[in-house]
Design a protein around this motif. Structure first.
Motif, PDB file in Angstrom:
ATOM      1  N   ASN A 117     -77.786   0.841  11.680  1.00 47.61           N
ATOM      2  CA  ASN A 117     -78.200   0.192  10.438  1.00 47.61           C
ATOM      3  C   ASN A 117     -77.757  -1.268  10.381  1.00 47.61           C
ATOM      4  OD1 ASN A 117     -79.433   2.506   9.447  1.00 47.61           O
ATOM      5  ND2 ASN A 117     -77.588   3.222   8.410  1.00 47.61           N
ATOM      6  N   LEU A 118     -76.668  -1.580  11.108  1.00 49.56           N
ATOM      7  CA  LEU A 118     -76.179  -2.953  11.155  1.00 49.56           C
ATOM      8  C   LEU A 118     -76.938  -3.806  12.167  1.00 49.56           C
ATOM      9  CD1 LEU A 118     -72.326  -2.304  10.910  1.00 49.56           C
ATOM     10  CD2 LEU A 118     -73.775  -3.408   9.201  1.00 49.56           C
ATOM     11  N   GLY A 119     -77.849  -3.171  12.904  1.00 52.05           N
ATOM     12  CA  GLY A 119     -78.692  -3.929  13.818  1.00 52.05           C
ATOM     13  C   GLY A 119     -78.281  -3.899  15.275  1.00 52.05           C
ATOM     14  N   TYR A 120     -77.270  -3.104  15.623  1.00 53.26           N
ATOM     15  CA  TYR A 120     -76.855  -3.007  17.027  1.00 53.26           C
ATOM     16  C   TYR A 120     -77.869  -2.164  17.805  1.00 53.26           C
ATOM     17  CZ  TYR A 120     -72.361  -5.029  15.737  1.00 53.26           C
ATOM     18  OH  TYR A 120     -71.386  -5.879  15.292  1.00 53.26           O
ATOM     19  N   GLY A 121     -78.115  -2.558  19.057  1.00 55.19           N
ATOM     20  CA  GLY A 121     -79.077  -1.857  19.891  1.00 55.19           C
ATOM     21  C   GLY A 121     -78.520  -0.567  20.468  1.00 55.19           C
ATOM     22  N   ASN A 122     -79.413   0.264  21.042  1.00 55.54           N
ATOM     23  CA  ASN A 122     -79.007   1.560  21.595  1.00 55.54           C
ATOM     24  C   ASN A 122     -77.931   1.439  22.667  1.00 55.54           C
ATOM     25  OD1 ASN A 122     -80.679   2.964  19.923  1.00 55.54           O
ATOM     26  ND2 ASN A 122     -82.195   3.492  21.466  1.00 55.54           N
ATOM     27  N   GLU A 123     -78.094   0.450  23.567  1.00 52.43           N
ATOM     28  CA  GLU A 123     -77.129   0.303  24.658  1.00 52.43           C
ATOM     29  C   GLU A 123     -75.759  -0.100  24.130  1.00 52.43           C
ATOM     30  OE1 GLU A 123     -78.441  -2.178  27.798  1.00 52.43           O
ATOM     31  OE2 GLU A 123     -80.222  -0.981  28.259  1.00 52.43           O
ATOM     32  N   GLU A 124     -75.740  -1.008  23.138  1.00 56.88           N
ATOM     33  CA  GLU A 124     -74.468  -1.421  22.550  1.00 56.88           C
ATOM     34  C   GLU A 124     -73.792  -0.240  21.856  1.00 56.88           C
ATOM     35  OE1 GLU A 124     -74.659  -5.943  21.043  1.00 56.88           O
ATOM     36  OE2 GLU A 124     -76.262  -4.673  20.234  1.00 56.88           O
ATOM     37  N   VAL A 125     -74.588   0.532  21.132  1.00 54.03           N
ATOM     38  CA  VAL A 125     -74.042   1.678  20.398  1.00 54.03           C
ATOM     39  C   VAL A 125     -73.508   2.732  21.368  1.00 54.03           C
ATOM     40  CG1 VAL A 125     -74.590   3.575  18.829  1.00 54.03           C
ATOM     41  CG2 VAL A 125     -75.523   1.300  18.405  1.00 54.03           C
ATOM     42  N   ALA A 126     -74.301   3.051  22.383  1.00 53.93           N
ATOM     43  CA  ALA A 126     -73.874   4.064  23.352  1.00 53.93           C
ATOM     44  C   ALA A 126     -72.605   3.624  24.061  1.00 53.93           C
ATOM     45  CB  ALA A 126     -74.993   4.314  24.370  1.00 53.93           C
ATOM     46  N   GLY A 127     -72.531   2.346  24.404  1.00 50.92           N
ATOM     47  CA  GLY A 127     -71.359   1.842  25.113  1.00 50.92           C
ATOM     48  C   GLY A 127     -70.086   1.944  24.291  1.00 50.92           C
ATOM     49  N   VAL A 128     -70.160   1.559  23.020  1.00 52.60           N
ATOM     50  CA  VAL A 128     -68.951   1.590  22.199  1.00 52.60           C
ATOM     51  C   VAL A 128     -68.571   3.014  21.815  1.00 52.60           C
ATOM     52  CG1 VAL A 128     -69.975   1.383  19.882  1.00 52.60           C
ATOM     53  CG2 VAL A 128     -67.772   0.315  20.360  1.00 52.60           C
ATOM     54  N   LEU A 129     -69.551   3.907  21.663  1.00 49.73           N
ATOM     55  CA  LEU A 129     -69.233   5.308  21.357  1.00 49.73           C
ATOM     56  C   LEU A 129     -68.443   5.952  22.486  1.00 49.73           C
ATOM     57  CD1 LEU A 129     -72.506   6.653  19.669  1.00 49.73           C
ATOM     58  CD2 LEU A 129     -70.307   6.203  18.592  1.00 49.73           C
ATOM     59  N   ARG A 130     -68.738   5.550  23.720  1.00 50.84           N
ATOM     60  CA  ARG A 130     -67.990   6.095  24.869  1.00 50.84           C
ATOM     61  C   ARG A 130     -66.519   5.696  24.814  1.00 50.84           C
ATOM     62  NH1 ARG A 130     -72.656   4.625  27.920  1.00 50.84           N
ATOM     63  NH2 ARG A 130     -71.653   2.727  28.657  1.00 50.84           N
ATOM     64  N   GLU A 131     -66.219   4.584  24.155  1.00 56.46           N
ATOM     65  CA  GLU A 131     -64.846   4.082  24.123  1.00 56.46           C
ATOM     66  C   GLU A 131     -64.038   4.632  22.946  1.00 56.46           C
ATOM     67  OE1 GLU A 131     -64.605  -0.146  24.455  1.00 56.46           O
ATOM     68  OE2 GLU A 131     -66.323  -0.281  25.800  1.00 56.46           O
ATOM     69  N   LEU A 132     -64.693   5.312  22.025  1.00 56.49           N
ATOM     70  CA  LEU A 132     -63.981   5.855  20.868  1.00 56.49           C
ATOM     71  C   LEU A 132     -63.269   7.154  21.238  1.00 56.49           C
ATOM     72  CD1 LEU A 132     -66.611   5.304  18.019  1.00 56.49           C
ATOM     73  CD2 LEU A 132     -64.692   3.834  18.682  1.00 56.49           C
ATOM     74  N   PRO A 133     -62.135   7.444  20.620  1.00 56.11           N
ATOM     75  CA  PRO A 133     -61.405   8.690  20.923  1.00 56.11           C
ATOM     76  C   PRO A 133     -62.229   9.920  20.558  1.00 56.11           C
ATOM     77  CG  PRO A 133     -60.486   7.585  18.987  1.00 56.11           C
ATOM     78  CD  PRO A 133     -61.445   6.615  19.610  1.00 56.11           C
ATOM     79  N   ASP A 134     -62.215  10.927  21.432  1.00 58.35           N
ATOM     80  CA  ASP A 134     -63.001  12.137  21.205  1.00 58.35           C
ATOM     81  C   ASP A 134     -62.506  12.938  20.002  1.00 58.35           C
ATOM     82  OD1 ASP A 134     -64.681  11.642  23.336  1.00 58.35           O
ATOM     83  OD2 ASP A 134     -63.465  12.778  24.760  1.00 58.35           O
TER      84      ASP A 134
END
Length: 204
Positions: A168-185
């Motif tokens: 919703n903030l305008g980040y693209g799929n690749e940016e979102v997928a990349g940062v989600l991988r770095e978040l704690p499970d």
């Protein structure tokens, strides 16, 4: 059939391959994004779990730092239409623990973050993989949904909340997928995870 290797890491290529020397023999392995980062430094002893993939006249070794990642990879291969490349792509976006959360919450949009996976493929994978991957708490979630009269698919995970907020903030799929991988499970606070994600995106 090769199941694991322990040896010296000689090479690591941007293409997602590593070279491990064992007793004078170099084994070239295709690895997941997580393994490429975590396997170790060049010149050090490393250990990798191996899936030995045979197809007609081609043999390929796939390497993983963790046994659960290899199990998830092999479960993905058992799904209709999923080959090694797509299985690695899925695990690069959603490591095993995250993939289990995606399946438990029927998070179709999360699977669509994987390059090459559309809505039809994602919907089929949600159905097929639930029977192939052990999903902790899945029965409990289904029971809770029945008790409240709400479908299980409506239960959103904190990571899904973060994904939607970033989109919703305008980040693209690749940016979102990349940062989600770095978040704690194990993060369970959507606001805190979103704050962390925005910090990482600001630094990138």
């Amino acid at each position: 059939m090769i199941g694991s290797l322990r040896g010296t890491l000689l090479e690591r290529w941007p293409s997602g391959e590593i070279l491990v020397e064992v007793a004078g023999v170099g084994y070239r392995l295709t690895v997941s994004a997580a393994t490429a980062l975590d396997v170790g430094e060049l010149g050090t002893e490393v250990f990798v779990y191996v899936h030995h993939h045979r197809r007609e006249d081609v043999e390929t070794l796939y390497g993983f730092c963790r046994g659960e990642e290899r199990l998830a990879f092999e479960a993905l291969l058992g799904a209709h239409g999923v080959g090694p490349s797509l299985a690695l792509a899925i695990l690069s976006v959603h490591p095993p623990a995250a993939l289990q959360r995606v399946l438990a919450s029927d998070d179709l949009a999360a699977l669509c973050l994987v390059p090459g996976v559309g809505k039809k493929t994602a919907a089929r994978l949600l159905v097929e993989l639930k029977s192939r991957l052990e999903i902790p708490g899945l029965d409990t979630a289904a029971t809770a949904a029945t008790d409240t009269g709400a479908p299980a698919a409506t239960a959103a995970s904190p990571h899904a909340d973060v994904r939607d907020a970033l989109a919703n903030l305008g980040y693209g799929n690749e940016e979102v997928a990349g940062v989600l991988r770095e978040l704690p499970d194990d993060g369970d606070d959507s606001a805190e995870l979103l704050r962390l994600a925005l910090q990482k995106l600001a630094v990138a």
